[in-house]
Structures are given as C-alpha cells and as structure tokens.
Write an enzyme that holds these catalytic residues in place. Structure first.
Site, mmCIF file in Angstrom:
data_model
loop_
_atom_site.group_PDB
_atom_site.id
_atom_site.type_symbol
_atom_site.label_atom_id
_atom_site.label_comp_id
_atom_site.label_asym_id
_atom_site.label_seq_id
_atom_site.Cartn_x
_atom_site.Cartn_y
_atom_site.Cartn_z
ATOM 1 N N CYS A 64 1.876 3.452 9.599
ATOM 2 C CA CYS A 64 0.892 3.604 9.531
ATOM 3 C C CYS A 64 0.453 5.411 8.932
ATOM 4 O O CYS A 64 1.255 6.098 9.393
ATOM 5 C CB CYS A 64 -0.120 4.255 10.674
ATOM 6 N N CYS A 65 -0.481 5.944 8.119
ATOM 7 C CA CYS A 65 -0.719 7.078 7.435
ATOM 8 C C CYS A 65 -2.211 6.947 7.404
ATOM 9 O O CYS A 65 -3.061 5.957 8.033
ATOM 10 C CB CYS A 65 -0.067 7.300 6.603
ATOM 11 N N TRP A 66 -2.426 7.902 6.979
ATOM 12 C CA TRP A 66 -3.899 7.863 7.239
ATOM 13 C C TRP A 66 -4.706 7.337 6.401
ATOM 14 O O TRP A 66 -5.918 5.836 6.829
ATOM 15 C CB TRP A 66 -4.452 9.663 7.002
ATOM 16 N N LEU A 108 -4.552 4.474 9.309
ATOM 17 C CA LEU A 108 -5.075 5.248 10.517
ATOM 18 C C LEU A 108 -6.608 5.458 11.122
ATOM 19 O O LEU A 108 -7.261 5.079 11.635
ATOM 20 C CB LEU A 108 -4.383 6.351 10.992
#
Length: 145
Positions: A64-66, A108
């Site tokens: 996950c990342c932004w 996210l």
C-alpha cells in the site's frame, strides 16, 4: 497462507489491513509503517514484501501507498512477481483469475474499509484460471525481459 504486508504510512485502511488479513486465517509478516522501526518509504517496504513472495517466504503480499501506484511499481520491479493495483473487488478477482497476480497493491487514499473487505474477499477466494490461453499469457509474462 503466509502474507507479507507493507504500507508506507498508517493512513486510511493501513490500520485495519493487518486485522482483516489475519481474520481470514492468514499469518502475516509486516513491513514499513506496519512494522515499528522498519523503513517506511514505499519503494523499500513494498519491494521487501514482494521479495518475500519471489523468494518463497510468503505466498502472496499486499502493498500500500497513498495512490497504490508506487507500491505496484516497486513490487513489479521484483523479478517473478505479478503485482496488480486494484480499486474494487471485480478487478481483484480478475487479477487473480486472468493474471495470476500474487501481490495486491492498494491505494490508502481511495480504499474504504468496506471496499477493502470486498477486495480481500475477492482476492483470497479467486484462483488462477486453468484456461490454456490464460496460462500461455502468464507463461509469456515470465519470459518478458
């Protein structure tokens, strides 16, 4: 299954991701912001989780990342990994079925807790296709350099 989980921050669904994966009976290895003291930069933590898959320490990973884009790029740089950025359950099911994806990348920012539940349900319930055409595509992807 053994699932490696990575996130570059504790924003959004990161705080419930571990619980949701464990609730389904999987054991987890944590990276990035999910593992206190670990390097949380997306490139480092997401590639570490993907490397677990490539080297057999994990069956699958969730990164996950932004936006999910960096997480998927970092994971796909690991040889032998097929990471798919999924924003809904249908995409997750298709990634497992037609692409034999073994790393799920999530945003996210975009993924709500309800959508996370739906995506994980689809991801973990779908198996790779046994259709010869689908198998040929996966075999060819392994050969692409």
């Amino acid at each position: 299954m053994r699932i490696s989980l990575a996130s570059d921050s504790l924003d959004g669904i990161a705080s419930v991701l571990v619980t949701e994966v464990e609730r389904r009976g999987h054991s987890v290895t944590l990276y990035g912001a999910l593992a206190p003291g670990d390097r949380a930069d997306w490139a480092w933590c997401c590639s570490a989780a993907a490397r677990d898959v490539a080297e057999g320490r994990a069956d699958q990973a969730v990164v996950c990342c932004w936006t999910g884009t960096g997480a998927s790029i970092a994971a796909n740089k690991v040889a032998g990994v097929r990471a798919a950025l999924c924003t809904d359950a249908a995409t997750a099911a298709g990634a497992r079925k037609w692409n034999d994806a073994d790393v799920l990348a999530l945003s996210l920012r975009l993924t709500s807790q309800q959508v996370l539940t739906e995506i994980l349900d689809a991801w973990f319930s779908e198996a790779p296709s046994t259709d010869p055409e689908d198998a040929a595509n996966i075999a060819y992807v392994r050969e692409i350099r």
